[in-house]
Design an enzyme around this catalytic site. Structure first.
Site, PDB file in Angstrom:
ATOM      1  N   TYR A 171       0.973  -1.325  -0.057  1.00  0.00           N
ATOM      2  CA  TYR A 171       0.106   0.129  -0.247  1.00  0.00           C
ATOM      3  C   TYR A 171       0.699   1.389   0.050  1.00  0.00           C
ATOM      4  O   TYR A 171       0.661   2.273  -0.849  1.00  0.00           O
ATOM      5  CB  TYR A 171      -0.969  -0.123   1.300  1.00  0.00           C
ATOM      6  CG  TYR A 171      -1.770   1.308   1.664  1.00  0.00           C
ATOM      7  CD1 TYR A 171      -2.902   1.358   0.788  1.00  0.00           C
ATOM      8  CD2 TYR A 171      -1.547   2.023   2.392  1.00  0.00           C
ATOM      9  CE1 TYR A 171      -3.735   2.554   0.936  1.00  0.00           C
ATOM     10  CE2 TYR A 171      -2.426   3.263   2.701  1.00  0.00           C
ATOM     11  CZ  TYR A 171      -3.324   3.337   1.839  1.00  0.00           C
ATOM     12  OH  TYR A 171      -4.159   4.363   2.049  1.00  0.00           O
ATOM     13  N   LYS A 175       0.967   4.326  -2.976  1.00  0.00           N
ATOM     14  CA  LYS A 175       0.538   5.572  -2.759  1.00  0.00           C
ATOM     15  C   LYS A 175       1.673   6.407  -2.984  1.00  0.00           C
ATOM     16  O   LYS A 175       1.441   7.644  -3.392  1.00  0.00           O
ATOM     17  CB  LYS A 175       0.191   5.572  -1.339  1.00  0.00           C
ATOM     18  CG  LYS A 175      -1.334   4.892  -0.878  1.00  0.00           C
ATOM     19  CD  LYS A 175      -2.455   5.313  -1.821  1.00  0.00           C
ATOM     20  CE  LYS A 175      -3.878   5.130  -1.381  1.00  0.00           C
ATOM     21  NZ  LYS A 175      -4.807   5.653  -2.127  1.00  0.00           N
TER      22      LYS A 175
END
Length: 301
Positions: A171, A175
């Protein structure tokens, strides 16, 4: 309805719940016609029993707004293209793209499977890329046809992408990639009348309920600092014509706080004007580090 997004056509991905839902409702309240995209999957990206996009469309229409649902997978070229086509076929234009869709498959790095890595990077990073690509192709064509758009893109990064987050290597990497993609898109698309910015929101959603569990007590003074709707006013403004001149920026938003995030830039430097030995390079680094700001702490460290 009327407001700062009056008659603008806005696409919001992952708009069935949480932040996306809050954004879609906020845009509609400001007069936008909203394309509500949601694949209707669970927190880990697997199919859920129902799709919430239609419910959000009903909610917007019940309040007097205009909206249409889209249930395609925006992490495929076909799904991203059909998302843009839905806006054009339904409303005849596309003004704003809000990339919000995503899910989690958290693991420590030594336990993180390749499938979990690929799935998260696919939806977050590839999903941002494909919707941006197809939207930008439309806006470029409009500009070349003598109809320069007043187009806006708001991408969704995270504090995990700016500082890192323990147990979220997939993640965090996705991002962080979204931030770099935002900077490149802002530079490439400016000539076509497109502004591209990113937000790093902090709010209580399905994805963050464990992270913010300690803050889920009853709000003080009636203000719930972790409510998703706190982030949406910034997103709506960035997605409106009123944000003229603001592009290539990353904003952190939480509760009533908005912060302009400042990314990588040259800090202290030493130049020997010749090749360093390994020992000399180490000494130089030690000296330079005494002159720098200490990095922010990785979330969960």
């Amino acid at each position: 309805m009327s407001g700062i997004c009056e008659r603008r056509v806005v696409v919001v991905t992952g708009a069935g719940r949480g932040l996306g839902r809050a954004h879609a409702l906020a845009f509609a309240a400001e007069g936008a016609r909203v394309v509500v995209n949601d694949l209707g999957v669970g927190l880990d990206g697997t199919p859920a029993a129902d799709s919430p996009a239609g419910r959000i469309v009903h909610e917007i229409r019940a309040a007097g707004g205009e909206a249409v649902a889209h249930g395609g997978d925006i992490a495929t070229s076909e799904g991203a293209a059909s998302l843009v086509a839905t806006a054009l076929e339904t409303y005849g234009r596309l003004d704003t793209l809000v990339n919000n869709a995503g899910f989690l498959r958290d693991r420590m790095l030594v336990n993180l499977g390749e499938d979990d890595w690929d799935a998260v990077v696919r939806v977050h990073l590839k999903g941002h890329f494909l919707t941006l690509k197809h939207s930008a192709a439309h806006w470029r064509a409009e500009a070349k046809a003598g109809r320069p758009p007043v187009a806006r893109v708001v991408n969704t990064s995270s504090g995990a992408g700016l500082l890192g987050s323990v147990g979220q290597g997939n993640y965090s990497a996705a991002k962080a990639g979204i931030v770099a993609l935002t900077l490149v898109a802002a530079a490439e698309l400016a000539r076509y009348g497109v502004q591209v910015n990113a937000i790093a929101p902090a709010a209580r959603t399905r994805m963050t309920e464990r992270t913010f569990a300690a803050t889920m007590a009853a709000p003080e003074n009636g203000f719930d600092t972790m409510a998703p709707g706190n982030v949406s006013p910034l997103v709506v403004w960035l997605g409106s014509a009123a944000s003229e001149g603001v592009t290539g920026r990353v904003f952190e938003a939480e509760g009533g706080r908005i912060t302009v995030m400042e990314g990588w830039r040259p800090g202290p430097t030493l130049d020997k004007a010749a090749r360093w030995s390994a020992g000399e390079a180490g000494e130089a680094v030690r000296k330079l580090l005494t002159e720098t700001t200490v990095p922010g702490v990785v979330y969960g460290a």
